[in-house]
Design a protein around this motif. Structure first.
Motif, PDB file in Angstrom:
ATOM      1  N   PRO A  18       8.122 -17.697 -10.820  1.00 26.68           N
ATOM      2  CA  PRO A  18       9.169 -18.543 -11.405  1.00 26.68           C
ATOM      3  C   PRO A  18      10.168 -17.769 -12.266  1.00 26.68           C
ATOM      4  CG  PRO A  18       7.002 -19.550 -11.715  1.00 26.68           C
ATOM      5  CD  PRO A  18       6.763 -18.168 -11.194  1.00 26.68           C
TER       6      PRO A  18
ATOM      7  N   ARG B 102      10.377 -18.540 -17.178  1.00 24.10           N
ATOM      8  CA  ARG B 102       9.284 -18.963 -16.296  1.00 24.10           C
ATOM      9  C   ARG B 102       9.192 -20.493 -16.260  1.00 24.10           C
ATOM     10  NH1 ARG B 102       4.498 -17.935 -13.959  1.00 24.10           N
ATOM     11  NH2 ARG B 102       4.780 -15.683 -14.138  1.00 24.10           N
ATOM     12  N   GLN B 103       9.220 -21.107 -17.416  1.00 20.45           N
ATOM     13  CA  GLN B 103       9.039 -22.562 -17.461  1.00 20.45           C
ATOM     14  C   GLN B 103      10.223 -23.288 -16.827  1.00 20.45           C
ATOM     15  OE1 GLN B 103       8.053 -23.408 -21.596  1.00 20.45           O
ATOM     16  NE2 GLN B 103       5.905 -22.845 -21.272  1.00 20.45           N
ATOM     17  N   GLU B 106       9.737 -22.997 -13.122  1.00 20.40           N
ATOM     18  CA  GLU B 106       8.692 -23.926 -12.659  1.00 20.40           C
ATOM     19  C   GLU B 106       9.243 -25.348 -12.535  1.00 20.40           C
ATOM     20  OE1 GLU B 106       4.788 -21.606 -14.550  1.00 20.40           O
ATOM     21  OE2 GLU B 106       5.656 -23.294 -15.633  1.00 20.40           O
ATOM     22  N   ARG B 107      10.073 -25.731 -13.495  1.00 20.76           N
ATOM     23  CA  ARG B 107      10.584 -27.112 -13.493  1.00 20.76           C
ATOM     24  C   ARG B 107      11.648 -27.356 -12.427  1.00 20.76           C
ATOM     25  NH1 ARG B 107      10.293 -26.473 -19.257  1.00 20.76           N
ATOM     26  NH2 ARG B 107      12.497 -25.982 -19.446  1.00 20.76           N
ATOM     27  N   TYR B 110      10.977 -25.126  -7.609  1.00 19.83           N
ATOM     28  CA  TYR B 110       9.902 -25.275  -6.614  1.00 19.83           C
ATOM     29  C   TYR B 110       9.818 -26.712  -6.114  1.00 19.83           C
ATOM     30  CZ  TYR B 110       8.397 -20.626  -7.799  1.00 19.83           C
ATOM     31  OH  TYR B 110       8.368 -19.280  -7.967  1.00 19.83           O
ATOM     32  N   HIS B 116       3.155 -21.120  -6.870  1.00 19.79           N
ATOM     33  CA  HIS B 116       3.777 -20.054  -7.654  1.00 19.79           C
ATOM     34  C   HIS B 116       2.752 -19.496  -8.625  1.00 19.79           C
ATOM     35  CE1 HIS B 116       4.060 -22.838 -11.048  1.00 19.79           C
ATOM     36  NE2 HIS B 116       4.610 -23.717 -10.244  1.00 19.79           N
ATOM     37  N   VAL B 118       1.107 -18.467 -12.196  1.00 21.86           N
ATOM     38  CA  VAL B 118       0.966 -19.279 -13.404  1.00 21.86           C
ATOM     39  C   VAL B 118       0.573 -18.359 -14.557  1.00 21.86           C
ATOM     40  CG1 VAL B 118      -0.265 -21.224 -14.456  1.00 21.86           C
ATOM     41  CG2 VAL B 118       0.200 -21.236 -12.004  1.00 21.86           C
TER      42      VAL B 118
END
Lengths: 151, 151
Positions: A18, B102-103, B106-107, B110, B116, B118
């Motif tokens: 990500p 990263r967060q 992720e939001r 994807y 992905h 973690v």
């Protein structure tokens, strides 16, 4: 996933990460400066050009890419005379990334008495320092965390 | 300010803005991918090359710049046979920026069932979502904050 974005043609550098996907979408200096300025009220091509000082051809390219990637949306201003660029929901959500960069810059790039801009809340006070927090409520860092692949 | 860094020769894009200074120092995709990998244990030129897949000349340039800018330091490995690159304190402190990226990734990047990597804590659980918090303890966003210049 952001419904405004079309990632079908993205050649991700590291598709399972990500962080890398975010960098593929917005990970260049001008894109992030444009996003910073949009958060601070810039809307027109001229606004962005004046604030960033970027060359017009680069600005044109970055605005187009940010629209394609669902970070900005282009609208005709209410006057009907010009185009404006507004942050999408995904674009607005980059606020945390921009604040993290701002706070790191404040901590590490200024000498003690050097002035810089400050981000304040409605009371005129600075935001709290962002801190990654683990599942026990403790501050996390690179020694206390691990990246798991193939989750 | 980071004592390891020498910013005398930096031509800042927008010297009074901490976001812009951070971007001048680390705001390109390869630099941030190198920093990501250093946080995840990469140390040697070969480690970084294999993980990022970056061309060797670009990697050489980015490692040199990150050392000059006080983000990495170069040391001779304990075997005495090769150079390794370690994050400085300022480099380690970019963890918050990387976690924020990263967060966001992720939001927003994807599809629902797409896998992905973690980031987990020592209990194997993900970190809490980073949220900018104002002086009243309330979540801040671009509508509730303002950038003040010439502080």
């Amino acid at each position: 996933m952001n419904p405004a974005a079309n990632f079908d043609n993205m050649a991700w550098t590291d598709s399972a990460c990500p962080v890398a996907r975010t960098l593929d979408l917005v990970g260049d200096r001008w894109s992030l400066l444009i996003i910073r300025d949009a958060m601070d009220g810039a809307r027109s091509f001229t606004d962005f050009q004046r604030r960033t000082g970027v060359a017009r051809n680069i600005l044109t390219d970055r605005l187009r890419r940010l629209v394609e990637r669902g970070i900005l949306e282009r609208e005709t201003a209410s006057s009907g005379r010009r185009q404006v660029y507004l942050l999408t929901e995904a674009g607005r959500d980059l606020f945390t990334v921009i604040v993290a960069m701002r706070q790191w810059g404040e901590r590490h790039t200024y000498a003690q008495h050097e002035d810089h801009s400050v981000l304040v809340d409605k009371s005129g006070l600075p935001l709290a320092q962002l801190r990654p927090i683990d599942s026990d409520g403790v501050t996390a860092n690179i020694d206390t965390t691990t990246v798991l692949r193939d989750s």
